[in-house]
Design an enzyme around this catalytic site. Structure first.
Site, PDB file in Angstrom:
ATOM      1  N   LYS A 134      11.527  47.931 -12.781  1.00  0.00           N
ATOM      2  CA  LYS A 134      12.064  46.944 -13.716  1.00  0.00           C
ATOM      3  C   LYS A 134      11.072  45.796 -13.955  1.00  0.00           C
ATOM      4  O   LYS A 134      10.917  45.334 -15.079  1.00  0.00           O
ATOM      5  CB  LYS A 134      13.392  46.382 -13.195  1.00  0.00           C
ATOM      6  CG  LYS A 134      14.485  47.410 -13.040  1.00  0.00           C
ATOM      7  CD  LYS A 134      15.847  46.773 -12.752  1.00  0.00           C
ATOM      8  CE  LYS A 134      15.856  45.945 -11.484  1.00  0.00           C
ATOM      9  NZ  LYS A 134      15.599  46.780 -10.267  1.00  0.00           N
TER      10      LYS A 134
ATOM     11  N   ARG B 263      25.330  42.703 -11.095  1.00  0.00           N
ATOM     12  CA  ARG B 263      25.250  43.813 -10.160  1.00  0.00           C
ATOM     13  C   ARG B 263      26.637  44.310  -9.746  1.00  0.00           C
ATOM     14  O   ARG B 263      26.734  45.313  -9.051  1.00  0.00           O
ATOM     15  CB  ARG B 263      24.468  43.392  -8.907  1.00  0.00           C
ATOM     16  CG  ARG B 263      22.971  43.273  -9.165  1.00  0.00           C
ATOM     17  CD  ARG B 263      22.243  42.780  -7.959  1.00  0.00           C
ATOM     18  NE  ARG B 263      20.803  42.769  -8.172  1.00  0.00           N
ATOM     19  CZ  ARG B 263      19.943  42.137  -7.394  1.00  0.00           C
ATOM     20  NH1 ARG B 263      20.386  41.473  -6.342  1.00  0.00           N
ATOM     21  NH2 ARG B 263      18.655  42.167  -7.651  1.00  0.00           N
TER      22      ARG B 263
ATOM     23  N   ARG C 117       4.984  48.532  -0.864  1.00  0.00           N
ATOM     24  CA  ARG C 117       4.629  47.367  -1.675  1.00  0.00           C
ATOM     25  C   ARG C 117       4.036  46.247  -0.814  1.00  0.00           C
ATOM     26  O   ARG C 117       4.509  45.970   0.277  1.00  0.00           O
ATOM     27  CB  ARG C 117       5.865  46.852  -2.423  1.00  0.00           C
ATOM     28  CG  ARG C 117       5.577  45.667  -3.333  1.00  0.00           C
ATOM     29  CD  ARG C 117       6.679  45.463  -4.333  1.00  0.00           C
ATOM     30  NE  ARG C 117       7.999  45.360  -3.744  1.00  0.00           N
ATOM     31  CZ  ARG C 117       9.125  45.248  -4.462  1.00  0.00           C
ATOM     32  NH1 ARG C 117       9.069  45.261  -5.781  1.00  0.00           N
ATOM     33  NH2 ARG C 117      10.298  45.154  -3.847  1.00  0.00           N
TER      34      ARG C 117
ATOM     35  N   ARG D 111       6.948  42.000   2.242  1.00  0.00           N
ATOM     36  CA  ARG D 111       8.138  41.168   2.249  1.00  0.00           C
ATOM     37  C   ARG D 111       9.146  41.706   3.251  1.00  0.00           C
ATOM     38  O   ARG D 111       9.238  42.910   3.481  1.00  0.00           O
ATOM     39  CB  ARG D 111       8.797  41.140   0.858  1.00  0.00           C
ATOM     40  CG  ARG D 111       8.024  40.339  -0.154  1.00  0.00           C
ATOM     41  CD  ARG D 111       8.792  40.091  -1.437  1.00  0.00           C
ATOM     42  NE  ARG D 111       9.840  41.050  -1.750  1.00  0.00           N
ATOM     43  CZ  ARG D 111      10.182  41.371  -2.983  1.00  0.00           C
ATOM     44  NH1 ARG D 111       9.561  40.853  -4.008  1.00  0.00           N
ATOM     45  NH2 ARG D 111      11.169  42.228  -3.208  1.00  0.00           N
TER      46      ARG D 111
ATOM     47  N   ARG E 266      19.336  47.915   1.270  1.00  0.00           N
ATOM     48  CA  ARG E 266      19.401  47.516  -0.143  1.00  0.00           C
ATOM     49  C   ARG E 266      19.916  48.652  -1.020  1.00  0.00           C
ATOM     50  O   ARG E 266      20.759  48.446  -1.903  1.00  0.00           O
ATOM     51  CB  ARG E 266      18.027  47.059  -0.638  1.00  0.00           C
ATOM     52  CG  ARG E 266      17.556  45.741  -0.064  1.00  0.00           C
ATOM     53  CD  ARG E 266      16.100  45.503  -0.342  1.00  0.00           C
ATOM     54  NE  ARG E 266      15.842  45.220  -1.750  1.00  0.00           N
ATOM     55  CZ  ARG E 266      14.622  45.206  -2.286  1.00  0.00           C
ATOM     56  NH1 ARG E 266      13.574  45.491  -1.553  1.00  0.00           N
ATOM     57  NH2 ARG E 266      14.461  44.918  -3.552  1.00  0.00           N
TER      58      ARG E 266
END
Length: 216
Positions: free
Chosen positions: A13, A88, A127, A160, A171
């Site tokens: 996204k 969401r 990431r 992160r 998540r």
């Protein structure tokens, strides 16, 4: 043009949002970015948000709704927006409907970037982010020239807390609660499903076809 961008974490996204903003001139409103700025500020709200983000849990609706409401009041959002990370839940979707009805600015399209969960897990856990400039890398798909060092500014790269394997799995489990949103917007004739496992350029080509049709 009022557009919502939806998809599970790691669906791409953010990459598509950058291209949409550059090509169609609407601001990218990301709850994730707003949350992280709040965390960096060290305020009471920021500390509360940090506990949710670090564990991979969803931020409560009442907090998220207030953050978005405040963002809509800013000047650049008056000409349209690309909303990323909100809504969401159905409660958030209903709250958004109320806000936009008051503003007389209905949603034009909902872009759903679909990617299978096993692909998302691989994407997210690899990431890395630059501590200095915020540039994003990936250990497999977009590694830096020197491991752990940003190509752009020489800053240190880090993972992160919400990109660890444990947090990512949490998540993805939490985001299953967003599934009713897909039917909600599909039933209203607003949903456009984009296959997110295609090359980035092809994903954006499909996105652009939808948005150009809206522009007329």
């Amino acid at each position: 043009m009022q557009v919502i961008l939806v998809g599970l974490p790691g669906a791409g996204k953010g990459t598509q949002a950058e291209r949409i903003t550059a090509s169609f001139g609407i601001p990218h409103i990301s709850t994730g970015d707003m949350f992280r700025r709040a965390v960096a500020s060290g305020t009471e709200l920021g500390n509360t948000l940090k506990s949710y983000l670090d564990s991979g849990r969803l931020v409560p609706d009442e907090i998220t709704i207030e953050v978005v409401r405040n963002r809509f009041k800013e000047e650049d959002a008056q000409r349209g927006f690309l909303l990323d990370g909100f809504p969401r839940t159905l409660q958030q979707a209903n709250a958004l409907d109320v806000m936009l009805d008051e503003l007389q600015r209905p949603i034009d399209a909902v872009l759903y970037i679909h990617v299978n969960e096993d692909v998302l897990l691989s994407r997210l856990t690899g990431r890395r982010i630059c501590k200095n400039c915020g540039a994003t890398y990936h250990t497999v798909f977009q590694p830096p020239k020197q491991e752990g060092i940003c190509d752009r500014c020489g800053g240190e790269l880090y993972q992160r807390a919400d990109d660890t394997v444990e947090a990512v799995k949490t998540r993805l489990e939490q985001y299953q609660h967003t599934a009713p949103l897909i039917d909600y917007y599909r039933n209203r004739g607003l949903l456009h499903q984009i296959e997110g496992e295609q090359p980035i350029d092809k994903v954006f080509e499909d996105v652009s076809k939808v948005l150009r049709a809206i522009e007329g």
